[in-house]
Design a protein around this motif. Sequence first.
Motif, PDB file in Angstrom:
ATOM      1  N   LEU A  41       0.835  -1.202   0.000  1.00  0.00           N
ATOM      2  CA  LEU A  41       0.000   0.000   0.000  1.00  0.00           C
ATOM      3  C   LEU A  41       0.870   1.253   0.000  1.00  0.00           C
ATOM      4  O   LEU A  41       1.926   1.280   0.610  1.00  0.00           O
ATOM      5  CB  LEU A  41      -0.864  -0.024   1.273  1.00  0.00           C
ATOM      6  N   ILE A  42       0.433   2.259  -0.733  1.00  0.00           N
ATOM      7  CA  ILE A  42       1.071   3.572  -0.618  1.00  0.00           C
ATOM      8  C   ILE A  42      -0.022   4.601  -0.407  1.00  0.00           C
ATOM      9  O   ILE A  42      -1.004   4.626  -1.146  1.00  0.00           O
ATOM     10  CB  ILE A  42       1.854   3.957  -1.898  1.00  0.00           C
ATOM     11  N   THR A  43       0.148   5.429   0.581  1.00  0.00           N
ATOM     12  CA  THR A  43      -0.824   6.498   0.784  1.00  0.00           C
ATOM     13  C   THR A  43      -0.145   7.727   1.374  1.00  0.00           C
ATOM     14  O   THR A  43       0.795   7.597   2.151  1.00  0.00           O
ATOM     15  CB  THR A  43      -1.988   6.033   1.702  1.00  0.00           C
ATOM     16  N   PRO A  44      -0.596   8.916   0.976  1.00  0.00           N
ATOM     17  CA  PRO A  44      -0.095  10.123   1.647  1.00  0.00           C
ATOM     18  C   PRO A  44      -0.669  10.191   3.060  1.00  0.00           C
ATOM     19  O   PRO A  44      -1.693   9.580   3.339  1.00  0.00           O
ATOM     20  CB  PRO A  44      -0.657  11.265   0.794  1.00  0.00           C
ATOM     21  N   LEU A  45      -0.020  10.927   3.927  1.00  0.00           N
ATOM     22  CA  LEU A  45      -0.513  11.097   5.291  1.00  0.00           C
ATOM     23  C   LEU A  45      -0.940  12.543   5.511  1.00  0.00           C
ATOM     24  O   LEU A  45      -0.371  13.462   4.936  1.00  0.00           O
ATOM     25  CB  LEU A  45       0.578  10.750   6.314  1.00  0.00           C
TER      26      LEU A  45
ATOM     27  N   SER B 195      13.344   9.888 -16.807  1.00  0.00           N
ATOM     28  CA  SER B 195      12.501   8.736 -16.494  1.00  0.00           C
ATOM     29  C   SER B 195      13.142   7.927 -15.362  1.00  0.00           C
ATOM     30  O   SER B 195      14.337   7.686 -15.336  1.00  0.00           O
ATOM     31  CB  SER B 195      12.326   7.863 -17.722  1.00  0.00           C
ATOM     32  N   VAL B 196      12.308   7.569 -14.435  1.00  0.00           N
ATOM     33  CA  VAL B 196      12.787   6.886 -13.240  1.00  0.00           C
ATOM     34  C   VAL B 196      13.115   5.441 -13.569  1.00  0.00           C
ATOM     35  O   VAL B 196      12.409   4.785 -14.326  1.00  0.00           O
ATOM     36  CB  VAL B 196      11.701   6.936 -12.160  1.00  0.00           C
ATOM     37  N   GLN B 197      14.198   4.977 -13.003  1.00  0.00           N
ATOM     38  CA  GLN B 197      14.546   3.578 -13.239  1.00  0.00           C
ATOM     39  C   GLN B 197      13.567   2.666 -12.526  1.00  0.00           C
ATOM     40  O   GLN B 197      13.221   2.890 -11.384  1.00  0.00           O
ATOM     41  CB  GLN B 197      15.962   3.310 -12.722  1.00  0.00           C
ATOM     42  N   GLU B 198      13.170   1.636 -13.250  1.00  0.00           N
ATOM     43  CA  GLU B 198      12.232   0.720 -12.629  1.00  0.00           C
ATOM     44  C   GLU B 198      12.977  -0.250 -11.735  1.00  0.00           C
ATOM     45  O   GLU B 198      14.049  -0.726 -12.063  1.00  0.00           O
ATOM     46  CB  GLU B 198      11.475  -0.053 -13.712  1.00  0.00           C
ATOM     47  N   SER B 199      12.375  -0.484 -10.596  1.00  0.00           N
ATOM     48  CA  SER B 199      13.025  -1.417  -9.687  1.00  0.00           C
ATOM     49  C   SER B 199      12.506  -2.814  -9.985  1.00  0.00           C
ATOM     50  O   SER B 199      11.349  -3.008 -10.294  1.00  0.00           O
ATOM     51  CB  SER B 199      12.701  -1.048  -8.257  1.00  0.00           C
ATOM     52  N   SER B 200      13.386  -3.776  -9.938  1.00  0.00           N
ATOM     53  CA  SER B 200      12.939  -5.140 -10.178  1.00  0.00           C
ATOM     54  C   SER B 200      12.972  -5.932  -8.882  1.00  0.00           C
ATOM     55  O   SER B 200      12.252  -6.894  -8.688  1.00  0.00           O
ATOM     56  CB  SER B 200      13.840  -5.805 -11.222  1.00  0.00           C
ATOM     57  N   SER B 201      13.813  -5.465  -7.955  1.00  0.00           N
ATOM     58  CA  SER B 201      14.016  -6.246  -6.729  1.00  0.00           C
ATOM     59  C   SER B 201      12.862  -6.081  -5.750  1.00  0.00           C
ATOM     60  O   SER B 201      12.537  -6.979  -4.995  1.00  0.00           O
ATOM     61  CB  SER B 201      15.307  -5.806  -6.052  1.00  0.00           C
ATOM     62  N   HIS B 202      12.244  -4.918  -5.795  1.00  0.00           N
ATOM     63  CA  HIS B 202      11.298  -4.612  -4.725  1.00  0.00           C
ATOM     64  C   HIS B 202       9.876  -4.561  -5.272  1.00  0.00           C
ATOM     65  O   HIS B 202       9.115  -3.641  -5.025  1.00  0.00           O
ATOM     66  CB  HIS B 202      11.686  -3.266  -4.109  1.00  0.00           C
ATOM     67  N   ARG B 203       9.519  -5.531  -6.083  1.00  0.00           N
ATOM     68  CA  ARG B 203       8.216  -5.528  -6.731  1.00  0.00           C
ATOM     69  C   ARG B 203       7.079  -5.766  -5.753  1.00  0.00           C
ATOM     70  O   ARG B 203       7.197  -6.579  -4.848  1.00  0.00           O
ATOM     71  CB  ARG B 203       8.191  -6.639  -7.794  1.00  0.00           C
ATOM     72  N   ALA B 204       6.005  -5.077  -5.920  1.00  0.00           N
ATOM     73  CA  ALA B 204       4.814  -5.346  -5.136  1.00  0.00           C
ATOM     74  C   ALA B 204       3.627  -4.752  -5.876  1.00  0.00           C
ATOM     75  O   ALA B 204       3.761  -3.730  -6.529  1.00  0.00           O
ATOM     76  CB  ALA B 204       4.935  -4.712  -3.755  1.00  0.00           C
ATOM     77  N   ASP B 205       2.500  -5.419  -5.786  1.00  0.00           N
ATOM     78  CA  ASP B 205       1.293  -4.866  -6.397  1.00  0.00           C
ATOM     79  C   ASP B 205       0.628  -3.965  -5.379  1.00  0.00           C
ATOM     80  O   ASP B 205      -0.028  -4.428  -4.458  1.00  0.00           O
ATOM     81  CB  ASP B 205       0.352  -5.996  -6.815  1.00  0.00           C
ATOM     82  N   TYR B 206       0.811  -2.692  -5.564  1.00  0.00           N
ATOM     83  CA  TYR B 206       0.366  -1.760  -4.541  1.00  0.00           C
ATOM     84  C   TYR B 206      -1.110  -1.417  -4.641  1.00  0.00           C
ATOM     85  O   TYR B 206      -1.681  -1.371  -5.725  1.00  0.00           O
ATOM     86  CB  TYR B 206       1.151  -0.456  -4.654  1.00  0.00           C
ATOM     87  N   ILE B 207      -1.666  -1.174  -3.482  1.00  0.00           N
ATOM     88  CA  ILE B 207      -2.946  -0.494  -3.434  1.00  0.00           C
ATOM     89  C   ILE B 207      -2.587   0.983  -3.318  1.00  0.00           C
ATOM     90  O   ILE B 207      -1.778   1.355  -2.465  1.00  0.00           O
ATOM     91  CB  ILE B 207      -3.740  -0.894  -2.164  1.00  0.00           C
TER      92      ILE B 207
END
Lengths: 139, 288
Positions: A41-45, B195-207
């Motif tokens: 999750l990412i959210t601003p605070l 353009s920001v480098q994409e990270s491959s190590s720290h992948r996560a499907d974010y909400i």
Amino acid sequence: MATYQLSIATPEETILEEMVESIIVPGAQGYLGVMANHAALITPLQPGKITIHLPGGTELLLAVSGGFLEVAHNRATILADAAEHATKIDRARAVTALDRADKRLRDRPEGLDVDRATAAFRRAQNRIRIADEILVSGH
Amino acid sequence: MPSLRDIKRRIRSVRSTQQITKAMEMVSAAKLRKAQMRAERSRPYATKMELILSNLSSAIAQAGGSVPHPYFEQRPVRKTTLVLVTSDRGLCGSFNANLIRRATLFLKDYTPANAELVCIGKRGVDWFKKRPIPVVGRHQDFGGNMDFTRVRRIAAELAVRFVSGETDAIHILYAKFITTSRYEITLSRFLPIESVQESSSHRADYIFEPDPAAIFADLMPRYVTTRMQTAIAESFAAEHAARMIAMGGATKSAGEMIDVLTLQFNKARQSAITKELLDIVGGAEALK
């Protein structure tokens, strides 16, 4: 209870680095709780209160003035603009800041950055509230 | 040949200079330690910030969207801004001279019409205020200490210039601290963000809460502030290190000078004694 790693960092320094059971933070859309194995999750605070539950039932209170929460791979990171332990808040300074912001918002001097003044007002209010809370609960 | 008294006077003057340079060396060493510690402490924040940004960008790229923020906007460059970070004070060897030389080299291909300068540090301001490229921002008297509020304001001002179209590219030139005896003059683009480098190590499907665009709006100003902060912190550390080295060198040279002068003094003293003896002996001879 399961624990996970929490770190709270500000541009100046790392405030806290601890294994915790759960935290409650002021997210962009209201307070939210994070326990172990939370989804990424990412959210601003918003300016508000961070409540941290440590293993063994200890509770920590911090004032935060805005920033981000990131949760991934069972680690939570809070990037705060500024964060303070409730016990370390300088209440007198917060009151001065509140008065100053309040006065500016009332007088509306030429070229006033309303957003900034409002933000300052909310931050000061938040710090005072949290400082008082800890006085009442007697931590 | 200078008289005994002249030499004595010079020794005394060199010695007092040596005391000053020695004190400055020690002060710079202490300041360097502090600056390094500060840079160390703020590093986790900066690293994490980069990571979140790259995670966010790759999540958006995956969804097939483009990054929804004005700081990424590439447009034809009609005006370029150079942010030059120098020190406020001198006596730090070739530190400022190197930075200014590099800045001049960068500005060689520009005219006052398509370039402008923002100087952080008095040395840069003083040098460029008499030259054709206009200095639109002056930020001095940091005194080698980090001031987060000021840095935030500088970064915000620059971002406003960029977004409003007053400038189309912002570069930052500063000295990057490597070791105490070495710094590297670094030129990097500040805005638009490459353009920001994409990270491959720290992948996560974010909400994303509420949504990526809103998070970008909150994240980007902090990101540029952090980058500015890192650059300035590096530069301050490099400045203190350069001054420490320069003052160390000066202390050593003063020591050598004192040795030479002392030798000269002793020689002069000895020849004076010899001369006196000869006079006395000569006088005694004459009386016989």
